[in-house]
Design a protein around this motif. Sequence first.
Motif, short mmCIF file in Angstrom:
data_model
loop_
_atom_site.label_atom_id
_atom_site.label_comp_id
_atom_site.label_asym_id
_atom_site.label_seq_id
_atom_site.Cartn_x
_atom_site.Cartn_y
_atom_site.Cartn_z
N ASP A 192 0.83 -1.21 0.00
CA ASP A 192 0.00 0.00 0.00
C ASP A 192 0.86 1.26 0.00
O ASP A 192 0.53 2.26 -0.66
N ALA A 193 1.99 1.22 0.74
CA ALA A 193 2.88 2.39 0.79
C ALA A 193 3.50 2.66 -0.57
O ALA A 193 3.62 3.83 -1.00
N VAL A 194 3.89 1.60 -1.30
CA VAL A 194 4.47 1.76 -2.64
C VAL A 194 3.43 2.34 -3.59
O VAL A 194 3.72 3.28 -4.36
N LYS A 195 2.21 1.84 -3.55
CA LYS A 195 1.15 2.35 -4.42
C LYS A 195 0.85 3.81 -4.11
O LYS A 195 0.58 4.61 -5.02
N ALA A 196 0.89 4.17 -2.83
CA ALA A 196 0.62 5.56 -2.45
C ALA A 196 1.69 6.49 -3.02
O ALA A 196 1.38 7.60 -3.49
N ARG A 197 2.95 6.05 -3.02
CA ARG A 197 4.03 6.85 -3.60
C ARG A 197 3.81 7.04 -5.10
O ARG A 197 3.99 8.14 -5.64
N LEU A 198 3.43 5.96 -5.78
CA LEU A 198 3.21 6.06 -7.22
C LEU A 198 2.02 6.96 -7.54
O LEU A 198 2.04 7.71 -8.52
N ARG A 199 0.97 6.90 -6.71
CA ARG A 199 -0.17 7.80 -6.93
C ARG A 199 0.24 9.25 -6.72
O ARG A 199 -0.21 10.15 -7.44
N ASP A 200 1.12 9.49 -5.76
CA ASP A 200 1.63 10.85 -5.53
C ASP A 200 2.45 11.31 -6.73
O ASP A 200 2.33 12.47 -7.15
N PHE A 201 3.28 10.42 -7.30
CA PHE A 201 4.03 10.77 -8.50
C PHE A 201 3.08 11.15 -9.64
O PHE A 201 3.30 12.14 -10.35
N THR A 202 2.04 10.37 -9.82
CA THR A 202 1.07 10.64 -10.88
C THR A 202 0.43 12.01 -10.70
O THR A 202 0.27 12.78 -11.67
N GLU A 203 0.10 12.35 -9.47
CA GLU A 203 -0.51 13.65 -9.19
C GLU A 203 0.47 14.78 -9.49
O GLU A 203 0.09 15.81 -10.07
N GLN A 204 1.72 14.62 -9.11
CA GLN A 204 2.73 15.65 -9.39
C GLN A 204 2.90 15.86 -10.90
O GLN A 204 3.01 17.00 -11.37
N ILE A 205 2.90 14.76 -11.66
CA ILE A 205 3.07 14.86 -13.11
C ILE A 205 1.85 15.52 -13.74
O ILE A 205 1.98 16.43 -14.58
N SER A 206 0.67 15.09 -13.33
CA SER A 206 -0.57 15.61 -13.92
C SER A 206 -0.77 17.09 -13.61
O SER A 206 -1.31 17.84 -14.42
N SER A 207 -0.31 17.52 -12.43
CA SER A 207 -0.49 18.91 -12.03
C SER A 207 0.62 19.82 -12.55
O SER A 207 0.56 21.04 -12.38
N GLY A 208 1.65 19.22 -13.14
CA GLY A 208 2.76 20.01 -13.66
C GLY A 208 3.81 20.36 -12.63
O GLY A 208 4.75 21.10 -12.93
N LYS A 209 3.71 19.82 -11.42
CA LYS A 209 4.70 20.11 -10.38
C LYS A 209 6.05 19.45 -10.67
O LYS A 209 7.09 19.94 -10.23
N ALA A 210 6.01 18.34 -11.36
CA ALA A 210 7.25 17.63 -11.69
C ALA A 210 7.05 16.89 -13.00
O ALA A 210 5.93 16.54 -13.36
N SER A 211 8.16 16.65 -13.71
CA SER A 211 8.06 15.89 -14.96
C SER A 211 8.25 14.41 -14.66
O SER A 211 8.91 14.02 -13.67
N PHE A 212 7.69 13.58 -15.52
CA PHE A 212 7.82 12.13 -15.37
C PHE A 212 9.30 11.74 -15.38
O PHE A 212 9.76 10.94 -14.55
#
Length: 455
Positions: A192-212
């Motif tokens: 669950d912790a790994v999936k939560a990190r990946l969901r956070d990465f997805t949010e950062q990418i989608s919002s433009g805060k960070a690039s993939f």
Amino acid sequence: MKQRIKIFFLFITLLNTQHIISQNNIIDEIVWVVGDEAILKSEVEEYRKEMLMQNQRIEGDPYCFIPEQLAVNKLFLDQAKLDSIKIEEGEVNRIAELYINEYIANIGSAEKVEEYFQKDMSSLREDTRRMVREGQLIQGVQQKRFGEITLTPSEIRKYYNKLPQDSVPFIPTTVEVQIITANPIIPLSEIDAVKARLRDFTEQISSGKASFSTLALLYSEDPASAVRGGELGFSDRTSFVPEFANVAFALNDPNKVSNIVETEYGFHIIQLIERRGDRANFRHILLKPKVPKEELDKALAQLDSVKTAIEEKKFTFEEAATFLSADKDTRNNKGIMVNSNRQSSYYGTPRFQLNELNQDIANVIGNMKVGEISEPFIMLDKNGKQVAAMVKLTNRIEGHKANLNNDYQIIKTMAENARRQEMIDQWLREKIKNTYVRIDPAWKNCDFKYPGWIK
């Protein structure tokens, strides 16, 4: 007659000047002509860089060795046309992308690769595809004309007996190994912790805060692609495990990030970069759930109990490997490991040189006696996951000079290769004799491998 006219006009238009001119500046130079094919100085330089990049041996002066090699290639390519050799473009593209990815991994970035080869990535890809395509055509000719070599046992013995002692290869120590593994349990909380990190990465990418690519570089646990910002290179579906391919090839929008994908390697998110027909280039970020120490200890204890039962003769190592091992590659083979390295002389057999084994296994096997079973230990499997393992050393052949008793297959391959090379050399001498060749005077002062180039 038409061939001679074509060559005549080629010489009139190009060879009399010896240079290709652009706005009164020399941008290239014709150094050889083979038949009606020119070899440019730029080709020689590029081939030299490719050989250096791939750590290929250059025999002697590169400005003698490389033009001759290019000339030999052109003879084979001409024969490929006559023999109507066909190749698979999909395979050409796949291998070319492997080369490009290797260049990037070795040099550090796509920009540095462009600087090294002095061309943009698009041109480099096209040149690499051409190089691979020509290589496969050459292989096609060699396979068609010299592929089937059949030698009798007496011919192989005769070849071996004639080998000078300093040409008999030294065979490093080889071993045969059986293995039993146990997979530690990964708690749901860690997944669950790994999936939560990946969901956070997805949010950062989608919002433009960070690039993939930045997140992949910083956090992905796939080291080969992480250094390239997660980029995997152009590949078809068969290059990936099915779970990954099914999600990746369903992507259509380069601005979107996939849902989380679980594979045998861990958990991924994927982004499409570009699609070309049935091939595509993706980025991914891989995270692997960590195994708690207590779960590793439990797996070790499980194997320790198995070892005790084997020593008490309640069952054999082979039976334990068949019914208790978690290793799907060996449990149906009584735990026997099989060499899957296609570059190895022992490919497809149970024999391994120590450097061909998983490094954790090699470290354990090093000082064991034949028939001995190791203590359980933790190793990284082929997917980079921690598992508990124990191994049995079933055979060891110490390093030695090759002999017919222990190394017949290796000597047989050497004899066949020697015969094949004799046939190729004879064929090339005939081709050179009957092919128009012109070499720039400045490039003639060489000790060529094949006679007859200088007419």
